[in-house]
Design an enzyme around this catalytic site. Structure first.
Site, PDB file in Angstrom:
ATOM      1  N   GLU A 111       1.012  -1.060  -0.208  1.00 36.40           N
ATOM      2  CA  GLU A 111      -0.022   0.007   0.047  1.00 36.40           C
ATOM      3  C   GLU A 111       0.961   1.123   0.165  1.00 36.40           C
ATOM      4  O   GLU A 111       1.980   1.257   0.268  1.00 36.40           O
ATOM      5  CB  GLU A 111      -0.697   0.194   1.391  1.00 36.40           C
ATOM      6  CG  GLU A 111      -1.752  -1.437   1.484  1.00 36.40           C
ATOM      7  CD  GLU A 111      -2.600  -1.280   2.744  1.00 36.40           C
ATOM      8  OE1 GLU A 111      -2.429  -0.155   3.519  1.00 36.40           O
ATOM      9  OE2 GLU A 111      -2.723  -2.330   3.172  1.00 36.40           O
ATOM     10  N   LYS A 113       2.095   4.655   1.634  1.00 32.98           N
ATOM     11  CA  LYS A 113       1.858   5.216   2.984  1.00 32.98           C
ATOM     12  C   LYS A 113       1.699   6.686   2.868  1.00 32.98           C
ATOM     13  O   LYS A 113       2.522   7.482   2.458  1.00 32.98           O
ATOM     14  CB  LYS A 113       3.492   5.119   3.590  1.00 32.98           C
ATOM     15  CG  LYS A 113       3.418   5.513   5.144  1.00 32.98           C
ATOM     16  CD  LYS A 113       4.834   5.026   5.578  1.00 32.98           C
ATOM     17  CE  LYS A 113       4.960   5.336   7.223  1.00 32.98           C
ATOM     18  NZ  LYS A 113       4.423   6.554   7.774  1.00 32.98           N
ATOM     19  N   ASP A 115       0.823  10.669   4.129  1.00 32.65           N
ATOM     20  CA  ASP A 115       1.547  11.337   4.975  1.00 32.65           C
ATOM     21  C   ASP A 115       0.760  12.386   5.372  1.00 32.65           C
ATOM     22  O   ASP A 115       0.545  13.694   5.243  1.00 32.65           O
ATOM     23  CB  ASP A 115       2.764  12.046   4.241  1.00 32.65           C
ATOM     24  CG  ASP A 115       3.635  12.761   5.235  1.00 32.65           C
ATOM     25  OD1 ASP A 115       3.666  12.349   6.537  1.00 32.65           O
ATOM     26  OD2 ASP A 115       4.621  13.517   4.612  1.00 32.65           O
ATOM     27  N   CYS A 435      23.134  47.394   4.530  1.00 30.03           N
ATOM     28  CA  CYS A 435      23.366  48.946   5.250  1.00 30.03           C
ATOM     29  C   CYS A 435      24.835  48.955   5.481  1.00 30.03           C
ATOM     30  O   CYS A 435      25.524  49.957   5.865  1.00 30.03           O
ATOM     31  CB  CYS A 435      22.630  49.241   6.297  1.00 30.03           C
ATOM     32  SG  CYS A 435      22.974  48.237   8.010  1.00 30.03           S
ATOM     33  N   CYS A 456      18.551  50.354   8.833  1.00 28.92           N
ATOM     34  CA  CYS A 456      18.843  49.267   7.876  1.00 28.92           C
ATOM     35  C   CYS A 456      17.403  48.980   6.868  1.00 28.92           C
ATOM     36  O   CYS A 456      16.544  48.702   7.621  1.00 28.92           O
ATOM     37  CB  CYS A 456      19.255  47.912   8.386  1.00 28.92           C
ATOM     38  SG  CYS A 456      19.598  46.498   7.428  1.00 28.92           S
TER      39      CYS A 456
HETATM   40  S1  IVH Z   1      -1.070   0.544   9.044  1.00 25.67           S
HETATM   41  C1  IVH Z   1      -0.304  -1.656  12.701  1.00 25.67           C
HETATM   42  N1  IVH Z   1      -1.103   1.508   6.542  1.00 25.67           N
HETATM   43  O1  IVH Z   1       1.930   5.427   9.154  1.00 25.67           O
HETATM   44  C2  IVH Z   1      -0.143  -1.181  11.452  1.00 25.67           C
HETATM   45  N2  IVH Z   1      -0.373   2.707   8.450  1.00 25.67           N
HETATM   46  O2  IVH Z   1       4.330   4.354  11.372  1.00 25.67           O
HETATM   47  C3  IVH Z   1      -0.953   0.334  11.589  1.00 25.67           C
HETATM   48  N3  IVH Z   1       0.392   5.232   7.544  1.00 25.67           N
HETATM   49  O3  IVH Z   1       0.566   5.671  12.225  1.00 25.67           O
HETATM   50  C4  IVH Z   1      -0.744   1.125  10.576  1.00 25.67           C
HETATM   51  N4  IVH Z   1      -0.395   5.155   5.468  1.00 25.67           N
HETATM   52  O4  IVH Z   1      -0.402   6.957  10.396  1.00 25.67           O
HETATM   53  C5  IVH Z   1      -0.897   1.781   7.787  1.00 25.67           C
HETATM   54  N5  IVH Z   1      -1.274   2.140   4.458  1.00 25.67           N
HETATM   55  C6  IVH Z   1      -1.141   2.441   5.682  1.00 25.67           C
HETATM   56  C7  IVH Z   1      -0.547   3.788   6.267  1.00 25.67           C
HETATM   57  C8  IVH Z   1      -0.154   3.958   7.155  1.00 25.67           C
HETATM   58  C9  IVH Z   1       0.200   5.700   6.293  1.00 25.67           C
HETATM   59  C10 IVH Z   1       0.713   5.597   9.125  1.00 25.67           C
HETATM   60  C11 IVH Z   1       0.018   5.822   9.955  1.00 25.67           C
HETATM   61  C12 IVH Z   1       0.791   5.070  11.020  1.00 25.67           C
HETATM   62  C13 IVH Z   1       2.110   5.542  10.554  1.00 25.67           C
HETATM   63  C14 IVH Z   1       3.015   4.184  11.118  1.00 25.67           C
END
Ligand code: IVH
Length: 695
Positions: A111, A113, A115, A435, A456
């Site tokens: 997936e 991640k 932000d 200045c 200045c």
């Molecule tokens: S799963 C036990 N999936 O990343 C697993 N987290 O450092 C729980 N995050 O606190 C998280 N995209 O805020 C998961 N596709 C995704 C994510 C994701 C962003 C963030 C989330 C979490 C942090 C983990």
């Protein structure tokens, strides 16, 4: 259909249109049609207050009333993920999983991640009942009221019954019979479940918000994550509603989940109306994981929201349980973080910028280079120490990086291009580029300053900009460009000069039209009514911000008393420390400032607290720290804050041993109540408080 039935039907229909628009990006009616239905529902709801529903589509617009966040303990802790930064570490994770599962075949769900900030949503009987921030992982803030305004978060899930029969409610959509138009609901949602995901501010909303803030001279958000987080903490749901937040969901939890696979559960969640990213793949080999990483490392630049990596999860829930977790994070999942994008380019020149306070910042000027969607020509070098560490020479190839922050920075000299005949080494300047004054450095500070504050140019212009800014004198017709122009034409050299401008001067050289010139003059004249505490803030005394200006104004009541204050007098005031006290003394010892004050006084600025404020003021709460909690009926929360300050008290955010008493309205938060009782702190009702200050 009676009115009650119409309300129910309209709610369902508007939920469906929200889903089509904000989750599927496939609206099936025009904005005008949507607004017409919403207005019809608003009118009906106004006639039937007994049918109020916090999850009605009408509640998405939020309200101006201040709301309190209560703490909520997570049913299952919200863990974080271990990070990896290269493919080797990803391979190690893969091997650990293989060993942990003792050779059993397994699938990995890949997936994006996202932000933003993580959120936990609770549903009961298909209705959103609670939204909680991550907090410290054990407990977070209940932000349900704010989350309800996020249009892509469903407030009411499509009911399983809807997939076969649902009354059609109005002509344009009569053709679709289930609540949500994409997937019919093959598997019903559990009666109770939790779903976690990320709240984000899309790039376009983020940029628009910062443009607005810039125009209002408010501080900018550094990145969409900070903007989303600041927004979600807002006490007014209407503010959240305006900021266009979005949410992607990525983790379904509960006792009766429909499937034994994580990926499959998310597909079901999508069919119930949740926004689940399309960039989700189930794979079987390490190579497929690498391919996913490589693809999204570049493709993510075209996404509407910020991402900072990839998340890998063992798909099978039974295998997840078998692998278990360490103290902080699950063994079955891991994050792979993208490298912040870097580019190599050539350093041509280093220039130095002087700010309002005189601080000098080195700036690298480089050959233009494309970086994360924008062309970059300049990058910050922070300060003299940072610059020295880099050992920069003109003509060097340098690596420029754009991380989470907006302003790019130089991270290193790109040594692959290094030749023995480098250009001259870049040195920090000794004198102010504007200045010529010799720069100074204060003990313990990284920055070099130009001490010539009264002559200045960027410091003078910066002070005038601060003086006219919204929260100070609020002379909104004078933006930075106009100030620059007036300065260049020799019309203004300090803030008092503003009050000596006349229409003819403004009309003159610049060819400004009569109307706008007289408007500017009028706005400046009007600012003479701005109350003393804001005038004090507008003067720009170092360390005297908005709050400190209020405290000083209330303590000394007029500028003459303040100007005569000795160090000890100042230090006795709650909140005034050594640095502030010394800065105030220094400011009033400067002959230029005294002369400036006399001219401003002659122009009629407010140099003392108004009669009203003085009359209302007392010392009844002197030295007391007061916590405000709950919902009030006689005054707003801000009015109570003002009352506390007027009577010499201090409003503080959280309860501690030092709290004198709590001003409690209805529904005081249970955790606050518990803490107050534990510490034995007095709790006063609204009426008791009002009686106390009126005594
Ligand atoms: S799963 C036990 N999936 O990343 C697993 N987290 O450092 C729980 N995050 O606190 C998280 N995209 O805020 C998961 N596709 C995704 C994510 C994701 C962003 C963030 C989330 C979490 C942090 C983990």
């Amino acid at each position: 259909m009676n009115e009650q039935e119409r309300i129910v039907a309209l709610r369902a229909e508007l939920h469906r249109h929200n889903h089509n628009y904000y989750v599927l990006n496939q609206p099936t009616i025009s904005d005008q049609e949507f607004d017409a239905l919403l207005r019809e529902l608003q009118d009906l709801e106004a006639r039937h207050p007994e049918l109020f529903d916090p999850n009605s589509p009408t509640q998405r617009v939020g309200s101006d009333l201040s709301n309190e966040f209560q703490t909520f303990r997570h049913t299952r802790p919200m863990l974080s993920l271990a990070n990896t930064y290269n493919k080797e570490e990803v391979r190690e994770y893969y091997e650990r999983v293989r060993e942990g599962l003792q050779g059993e075949p397994f699938e990995i769900c890949c997936e994006l991640k996202f932000d933003g900030l993580s959120i936990s949503l609770h549903y009961e009987d298909g209705r959103l009942v609670r939204a909680v921030t991550r907090g410290d992982g054990e407990q977070g803030d209940d932000v349900t009221a704010n989350v309800r305004t996020i249009r892509s978060i469903p407030l009411q899930l499509a009911s399983p019954a809807d997939s076969s029969s649902s009354p059609s409610t109005s002509a344009p959509s009569a053709s679709s019979s289930n609540l949500f138009s994409r997937d019919s609901i093959a598997v019903p949602w559990p009666r109770e479940f939790e779903i976690r995901g990320e709240i984000l501010m899309p790039w376009t909303s983020f940029e628009a918000l910062n443009r607005e803030r810039e125009a209002r001279e408010e501080p900018l958000f550094a990145n969409p994550r900070n903007a989303a987080s600041g927004t979600l903490k807002s006490k007014q749901t209407s503010v959240v509603a305006e900021r266009h937040l979005d949410a992607y969901l990525y983790y379904l939890l509960g006792d009766n989940l429909p499937a034994e696979g994580h990926y499959e559960n998310l597909l079901h969640a999508r069919s119930w109306g949740f926004k689940v990213s399309d960039a989700m793949r189930k794979v079987h080999t390490l190579q497929e994981i690498y391919d996913f990483i490589d693809y999204w490392d570049t493709a993510r630049r075209d996404l509407p929201v910020a991402t900072d990596g990839i998340v890998l999860k063992v798909n099978d829930l039974r295998q997840q349980r078998a692998l278990g977790m360490t103290a902080k994070s699950p063994r079955w999942a891991i994050a792979y973080k993208f490298q912040a994008e870097q580019q190599s380019t050539i350093l041509r020149e280093v220039t130095f910028q002087v700010g309002r306070t005189g601080a000098v910042t080195p700036v690298a000027n480089m050959d233009p280079v494309q970086l994360s969607g924008t062309i970059v020509r300049r990058a910050t070098l922070h300060n003299a120490d940072f610059m020295a560490q880099l050992d920069l020479h003109l003509g060097d190839h340098v690596l420029v990086e754009k991380g989470g922050e907006i302003i790019p920075k130089i991270v290193a000299v790109d040594t692959t291009f290094l030749t023995p005949d480098r250009g001259p080494r870049v040195e920090f300047i000794r004198r102010c580029p504007e200045c010529g004054a010799e720069l100074v450095r204060f003990e313990g500070e990284a920055a070099w300053y130009c001490p010539n504050d009264s002559h200045c140019p960027p410091q003078i212009k910066g002070r005038i900009e601060h003086f006219v800014s919204r929260r100070a004198m609020n002379i909104d017709t004078l933006g930075p460009e106009t100030i620059d122009d007036f300065y260049n034409r020799g019309l203004i050299r300090d803030i008092a000069d503003l009050y000596e401008l006349n229409v003819d001067q403004l009309n003159g050289a610049h060819g400004e039209r009569q109307r706008s010139a007289s408007k500017t003059i009028q706005a400046i004249a009007d600012s003479r009514q701005v109350p003393f505490e804001r005038v004090l803030f507008a003067l720009g005394i170092r360390f005297v911000g908005e709050q400190m200006a209020k405290i000083l104004a209330r303590s000394f009541k007029n500028i003459d008393a303040l100007s005569r204050a000795r160090l000890d007098d100042l230090l006795q005031i709650n909140g005034v420390g050594q640095a502030i006290a010394e800065s105030v003394i220094r400011w009033f010892q400067d002959a230029d400032n005294i002369f400036l004050l006399e001219r401003l006084r002659a122009h009629g600025l407010q140099f003392q607290l108004s009669e009203d404020v003085l009359a209302a003021q007392s010392d009844r709460l002197a030295g007391q720290s007061v916590v405000i909690s709950g919902v009030f009926s006689h005054h707003s929360r801000d009015e109570y804050k003002a009352l506390i300050e007027q009577h010499g008290g201090k409003n503080v955010g959280s309860i501690s041993k030092k709290t004198s008493f709590i001003l409690a309205g209805e529904n005081m938060g249970p955790s606050k109540l518990e803490k107050a009782q534990k510490l034995g702190i007095l709790i006063l009702s609204e009426d008791q408080f009002l009686a106390m200050i009126e005594e």
